[in-house]
Design a protein around this motif. Structure first.
Motif, PDB file in Angstrom:
ATOM      1  N   VAL A 152     -24.111  16.516  50.518  1.00 57.36           N
ATOM      2  CA  VAL A 152     -23.427  15.233  50.348  1.00 57.36           C
ATOM      3  C   VAL A 152     -22.971  15.059  48.897  1.00 57.36           C
ATOM      4  O   VAL A 152     -21.829  14.676  48.630  1.00 57.36           O
ATOM      5  CB  VAL A 152     -24.336  14.070  50.784  1.00 57.36           C
ATOM      6  N   GLU A 153     -23.857  15.356  47.947  1.00 55.86           N
ATOM      7  CA  GLU A 153     -23.468  15.205  46.548  1.00 55.86           C
ATOM      8  C   GLU A 153     -22.463  16.271  46.127  1.00 55.86           C
ATOM      9  O   GLU A 153     -21.616  16.028  45.268  1.00 55.86           O
ATOM     10  CB  GLU A 153     -24.705  15.235  45.659  1.00 55.86           C
ATOM     11  N   LEU A 154     -22.547  17.469  46.727  1.00 57.10           N
ATOM     12  CA  LEU A 154     -21.526  18.483  46.461  1.00 57.10           C
ATOM     13  C   LEU A 154     -20.169  18.003  46.944  1.00 57.10           C
ATOM     14  O   LEU A 154     -19.152  18.170  46.256  1.00 57.10           O
ATOM     15  CB  LEU A 154     -21.908  19.801  47.143  1.00 57.10           C
ATOM     16  N   ALA A 155     -20.140  17.375  48.110  1.00 57.90           N
ATOM     17  CA  ALA A 155     -18.888  16.820  48.623  1.00 57.90           C
ATOM     18  C   ALA A 155     -18.377  15.707  47.715  1.00 57.90           C
ATOM     19  O   ALA A 155     -17.166  15.592  47.470  1.00 57.90           O
ATOM     20  CB  ALA A 155     -19.094  16.286  50.034  1.00 57.90           C
ATOM     21  N   ARG A 156     -19.296  14.882  47.203  1.00 55.12           N
ATOM     22  CA  ARG A 156     -18.879  13.807  46.301  1.00 55.12           C
ATOM     23  C   ARG A 156     -18.233  14.389  45.035  1.00 55.12           C
ATOM     24  O   ARG A 156     -17.225  13.884  44.542  1.00 55.12           O
ATOM     25  CB  ARG A 156     -20.079  12.929  45.939  1.00 55.12           C
ATOM     26  N   THR A 157     -18.814  15.480  44.519  1.00 54.48           N
ATOM     27  CA  THR A 157     -18.242  16.149  43.349  1.00 54.48           C
ATOM     28  C   THR A 157     -16.843  16.666  43.640  1.00 54.48           C
ATOM     29  O   THR A 157     -15.910  16.478  42.852  1.00 54.48           O
ATOM     30  CB  THR A 157     -19.151  17.324  42.918  1.00 54.48           C
ATOM     31  N   ALA A 158     -16.695  17.332  44.799  1.00 55.20           N
ATOM     32  CA  ALA A 158     -15.376  17.845  45.181  1.00 55.20           C
ATOM     33  C   ALA A 158     -14.388  16.709  45.396  1.00 55.20           C
ATOM     34  O   ALA A 158     -13.219  16.799  45.010  1.00 55.20           O
ATOM     35  CB  ALA A 158     -15.495  18.694  46.441  1.00 55.20           C
ATOM     36  N   GLY A 159     -14.856  15.625  46.013  1.00 51.39           N
ATOM     37  CA  GLY A 159     -13.979  14.485  46.265  1.00 51.39           C
ATOM     38  C   GLY A 159     -13.514  13.822  44.985  1.00 51.39           C
ATOM     39  O   GLY A 159     -12.351  13.402  44.875  1.00 51.39           O
ATOM     40  N   LYS A 160     -14.395  13.715  44.006  1.00 56.66           N
ATOM     41  CA  LYS A 160     -14.001  13.120  42.723  1.00 56.66           C
ATOM     42  C   LYS A 160     -13.000  13.995  41.991  1.00 56.66           C
ATOM     43  O   LYS A 160     -12.087  13.494  41.322  1.00 56.66           O
ATOM     44  CB  LYS A 160     -15.242  12.884  41.862  1.00 56.66           C
ATOM     45  N   ALA A 161     -13.174  15.313  42.100  1.00 52.72           N
ATOM     46  CA  ALA A 161     -12.200  16.224  41.491  1.00 52.72           C
ATOM     47  C   ALA A 161     -10.863  16.130  42.194  1.00 52.72           C
ATOM     48  O   ALA A 161      -9.808  16.340  41.591  1.00 52.72           O
ATOM     49  CB  ALA A 161     -12.728  17.656  41.528  1.00 52.72           C
ATOM     50  N   SER A 162     -10.903  15.820  43.491  1.00 54.15           N
ATOM     51  CA  SER A 162      -9.725  15.679  44.366  1.00 54.15           C
ATOM     52  C   SER A 162      -8.844  16.923  44.281  1.00 54.15           C
ATOM     53  O   SER A 162      -9.338  18.023  44.077  1.00 54.15           O
ATOM     54  CB  SER A 162      -8.968  14.382  44.061  1.00 54.15           C
ATOM     55  N   GLY A 163      -7.544  16.763  44.443  1.00 53.87           N
ATOM     56  CA  GLY A 163      -6.665  17.922  44.440  1.00 53.87           C
ATOM     57  C   GLY A 163      -7.090  18.944  45.469  1.00 53.87           C
ATOM     58  O   GLY A 163      -7.307  18.610  46.641  1.00 53.87           O
ATOM     59  N   THR A 164      -7.250  20.194  45.051  1.00 57.54           N
ATOM     60  CA  THR A 164      -7.594  21.276  45.975  1.00 57.54           C
ATOM     61  C   THR A 164      -9.095  21.474  46.136  1.00 57.54           C
ATOM     62  O   THR A 164      -9.523  22.295  46.956  1.00 57.54           O
ATOM     63  CB  THR A 164      -6.969  22.596  45.510  1.00 57.54           C
ATOM     64  N   ALA A 165      -9.916  20.733  45.382  1.00 58.82           N
ATOM     65  CA  ALA A 165     -11.367  20.949  45.454  1.00 58.82           C
ATOM     66  C   ALA A 165     -11.941  20.674  46.847  1.00 58.82           C
ATOM     67  O   ALA A 165     -12.754  21.466  47.345  1.00 58.82           O
ATOM     68  CB  ALA A 165     -12.076  20.101  44.400  1.00 58.82           C
ATOM     69  N   PRO A 166     -11.554  19.577  47.522  1.00 57.70           N
ATOM     70  CA  PRO A 166     -12.095  19.374  48.871  1.00 57.70           C
ATOM     71  C   PRO A 166     -11.693  20.466  49.855  1.00 57.70           C
ATOM     72  O   PRO A 166     -12.465  20.791  50.765  1.00 57.70           O
ATOM     73  CB  PRO A 166     -11.504  18.011  49.278  1.00 57.70           C
ATOM     74  N   ALA A 167     -10.500  21.036  49.678  1.00 63.09           N
ATOM     75  CA  ALA A 167     -10.075  22.126  50.565  1.00 63.09           C
ATOM     76  C   ALA A 167     -10.963  23.342  50.379  1.00 63.09           C
ATOM     77  O   ALA A 167     -11.336  24.015  51.358  1.00 63.09           O
ATOM     78  CB  ALA A 167      -8.613  22.488  50.301  1.00 63.09           C
ATOM     79  N   VAL A 168     -11.333  23.640  49.148  1.00 58.18           N
ATOM     80  CA  VAL A 168     -12.221  24.770  48.878  1.00 58.18           C
ATOM     81  C   VAL A 168     -13.606  24.490  49.443  1.00 58.18           C
ATOM     82  O   VAL A 168     -14.233  25.370  50.056  1.00 58.18           O
ATOM     83  CB  VAL A 168     -12.279  25.052  47.363  1.00 58.18           C
TER      84      VAL A 168
END
Length: 400
Positions: free
Chosen positions: A316-332
């Motif tokens: 969950v916190e890893l997803a939050r990190t990716a979500g805050k970075a936005s852009g292509t991070a959630p896709a990765v």
């Protein structure tokens, strides 16, 4: 009469959607079905039962098998020649995207994984209401998806996000303090990391509440699914990621809650049955009568809530990190997870490796190769998706 195109018709959400429609033929007509091609017998039965005008099949090699299955199903029903007309057939990996642009009132996107992105964008471009069960397309597409949607065009099918939509009707946007995202905790709730080292794929599939497909069930065991839902909630309802919190609710009766700035919390409660959010998505903003059974208030029951163990379930916190970075991070994040779930299923990595390796992949992407929101394109998302899968597979090979 609402006309429906259903993408992912042979999956869990797809079959339940058709179950909702089957007893309400005066309200809904299925004009298109799409499936991958892995279960042609079920698809054939659906085609003959609902008589869609168009069928999309992702695997062209399955076309002959589908035709044989159609004839076998017609024969089983005792039909004579000429009683059934074959639908138009679209073949190939772009078939569902073509079907998503068909004339209809609602497209239900129940495709699993990143493959749902292009059909989601095609639906939004067409202007059709999108009943979204494919959370991955919103998560990885991010602002590309929300920017393509007109207000109210995307209606959530996930029970948690449907609950948010219902509870948000209780106040104005500026009155919302937080979204409270509930999680069942999955089959391993209460275990420590040490107790998860040797769990098997079969144990991960033993979800205590829901009967779902392989990827989403294992995602529920790792809580990756809750991480995806966290990003989805922030995008759907335009709230900060830090204002979406997760609480563990094993009974899965309260599907999520909205906390308002005056201290009130509005919850949506119903027995765990996906037919309720599916029914709402098909008829939004109206409700579909008797979509599912309500809670039995004459029977004693206890609902419990507990904090998420983020040390054991770090997704969950890893997803939050990716979500805050936005852009292509959630896709990765999503792509690496899908590759790692496959590796876990094949016995090549352990359960904890799914999130641990994903964290390595996301960190590597953020250090080099990340594309920010301002420069985001569909090609960038698809490239990030391919890189995330490839890099995760490389790390699995290195460890093997």
């Amino acid at each position: 009469m609402r006309t429906i195109v259903l993408l992912g018709s042979t999956g869990s959400i797809g079959t339940q959607t058709l179950d909702v429609i089957s007893s309400r033929r005066d309200q809904f007509r299925v004009v298109g079905l799409a499936a991958g091609g892995g279960n042609v017998d079920l698809l054939a039965a659906q085609i003959i039962e609902f008589e869609p005008e168009v069928v999309a099949l992702a695997k062209p090699a399955a076309a002959n098998a589908l035709q044989r299955a159609l004839y076998a199903e017609a024969d089983r029903r005792g039909w004579n020649a000429g009683e059934y007309q074959l639908p138009k057939l679209l073949l190939g990996p772009d078939a569902a995207t073509q079907l998503a642009a068909a004339d209809c009132d609602v497209v239900v996107n129940a495709i699993t994984g990143a493959a749902g992105l292009l059909p989601t964008l095609a639906t939004l471009k067409k202007g059709t209401t999108l009943a979204l069960a494919n959370k991955e397309s919103l998560v990885i597409g991010g602002r590309l998806v929300t920017g393509a949607a007109r207000p109210g065009q995307i209606v959530a099918v996930d029970s948690e996000h449907s609950a948010f939509a219902q509870a948000l009707r209780s106040g104005r946007a500026e009155e919302v303090r937080r979204l409270i995202l509930t999680a069942s905790g999955g089959p391993f709730r209460g275990r420590t990391r040490d107790e998860l080292v040797d769990v098997t794929p079969q144990q991960a599939m033993a979800h205590p509440t829901w009967d779902m497909g392989r990827v989403i069930t294992i995602n529920s065991a790792t809580l990756v699914n809750k991480g995806l839902e966290l990003i989805e909630a922030a995008l759907l309802y335009d709230v900060d990621l830090d204002d979406v919190v997760v609480t563990v609710h094993p009974q899965s009766v309260v599907h999520s809650m909205v906390e308002f700035h005056d201290g009130a919390t509005i919850a949506q409660a119903s027995p765990p049955d996906m037919r309720l959010p599916i029914g709402i998505a098909l008829t939004w903003p109206e409700r579909l009568a008797d979509a599912s059974a309500p809670c039995d208030w004459a029977t004693a029951a206890t609902w419990t809530f507990e904090p998420l163990d983020a040390d054991t379930f770090g997704a969950v916190e890893l997803a939050r990190t990716a979500g805050k970075a936005s852009g292509t991070a959630p896709a990765v994040f999503n792509a690496a997870n899908e590759a790692l779930v496959d590796a876990f299923w094949a016995g090549r990595i352990g359960f904890l490796d799914i999130t641990d390796i994903n964290a390595e992949v996301v960190a590597e992407h953020l250090a080099a190769g990340h594309v920010a929101d301002d420069d985001l394109t569909v090609d960038a998302v698809l490239a990030a998706d391919a890189w995330g899968r490839s890099r995760a597979a490389e790390i699995v090979d290195e460890r093997a």
